[in-house]
Design a protein around this motif. Structure first.
Motif, short mmCIF file in Angstrom:
data_model
loop_
_atom_site.label_atom_id
_atom_site.label_comp_id
_atom_site.label_asym_id
_atom_site.label_seq_id
_atom_site.Cartn_x
_atom_site.Cartn_y
_atom_site.Cartn_z
N TYR A 1 0.84 -1.20 0.00
CA TYR A 1 0.00 0.00 0.00
C TYR A 1 0.88 1.25 0.00
CZ TYR A 1 -3.35 3.52 1.50
OH TYR A 1 -4.12 4.65 1.59
N PHE A 2 1.91 1.27 0.81
CA PHE A 2 2.84 2.39 0.89
C PHE A 2 3.51 2.63 -0.47
CE2 PHE A 2 7.27 3.77 1.55
CZ PHE A 2 7.06 4.99 2.17
N LEU A 3 3.93 1.57 -1.12
CA LEU A 3 4.57 1.69 -2.43
C LEU A 3 3.58 2.23 -3.47
CD1 LEU A 3 6.65 -1.59 -2.51
CD2 LEU A 3 7.53 0.75 -2.37
N ASN A 4 2.37 1.71 -3.48
CA ASN A 4 1.36 2.18 -4.42
C ASN A 4 1.02 3.64 -4.19
OD1 ASN A 4 1.25 -0.37 -5.56
ND2 ASN A 4 -0.57 -0.97 -4.43
N LEU A 5 0.89 4.04 -2.94
CA LEU A 5 0.59 5.42 -2.60
C LEU A 5 1.72 6.34 -3.02
CD1 LEU A 5 -1.47 7.28 -1.23
CD2 LEU A 5 -0.26 6.88 0.92
N SER A 6 2.95 5.90 -2.83
CA SER A 6 4.12 6.71 -3.21
C SER A 6 4.16 6.93 -4.71
CB SER A 6 5.41 6.02 -2.76
OG SER A 6 5.46 5.92 -1.37
N ILE A 7 3.86 5.90 -5.48
CA ILE A 7 3.84 6.03 -6.94
C ILE A 7 2.73 6.99 -7.36
CG2 ILE A 7 3.31 4.77 -9.08
CD1 ILE A 7 4.74 2.34 -7.76
N TYR A 8 1.56 6.86 -6.76
CA TYR A 8 0.43 7.74 -7.07
C TYR A 8 0.78 9.20 -6.76
CZ TYR A 8 -4.19 9.86 -6.68
OH TYR A 8 -5.27 10.69 -6.81
N GLU A 9 1.41 9.43 -5.60
CA GLU A 9 1.78 10.79 -5.21
C GLU A 9 2.79 11.39 -6.20
OE1 GLU A 9 3.08 10.38 -1.17
OE2 GLU A 9 1.05 10.59 -0.39
N ARG A 10 3.71 10.59 -6.69
CA ARG A 10 4.70 11.08 -7.67
C ARG A 10 4.03 11.46 -8.98
NH1 ARG A 10 9.01 6.47 -7.10
NH2 ARG A 10 9.30 6.66 -4.88
N ILE A 11 3.06 10.65 -9.41
CA ILE A 11 2.35 10.95 -10.67
C ILE A 11 1.57 12.25 -10.53
CG2 ILE A 11 0.46 10.18 -12.17
CD1 ILE A 11 1.46 7.29 -11.64
N ILE A 12 0.85 12.41 -9.43
CA ILE A 12 0.07 13.63 -9.19
C ILE A 12 1.00 14.84 -9.14
CG2 ILE A 12 -1.39 14.86 -7.54
CD1 ILE A 12 -2.80 12.62 -9.15
N SER A 13 2.12 14.70 -8.49
CA SER A 13 3.09 15.79 -8.40
C SER A 13 3.63 16.16 -9.78
CB SER A 13 4.24 15.39 -7.47
OG SER A 13 5.21 16.39 -7.42
#
Length: 70
Positions: free
Chosen positions: A51-63
């Motif tokens: 979950y942490f890894l998926n959230l980190s990837i999502y945050e990078r894309i949004i950024s």
């Protein structure tokens, strides 16, 4: 968390993420990475790490989208 799910030690999480153990502890204390304390020692469930890894990837894309670099 599944009762048969593997719980990882901080050092194992650090190896998988290519981070220091101190960085992993910072994520835990900041509430970004959930852990369970068992016998005074933090353990991270496999599902929480994923979950942490998926959230980190999502945050990078949004950024990246927000900054126009995507």
């Amino acid at each position: 968390m599944d009762t048969t799910e593997q719980l990882l030690r901080i050092e194992n999480v650090a190896e998988r993420l290519n981070l220091s153990q101190k960085s992993v502890r910072r994520y835990i204390h900041a509430g970004k990475l959930k852990s369970n304390k068992i016998g005074g020692v933090h353990r991270v469930a496999e599902s929480e790490l994923q979950y942490f890894l998926n959230l980190s990837i999502y945050e990078r894309i949004i950024s990246a989208i927000s900054s126009g670099s995507f």
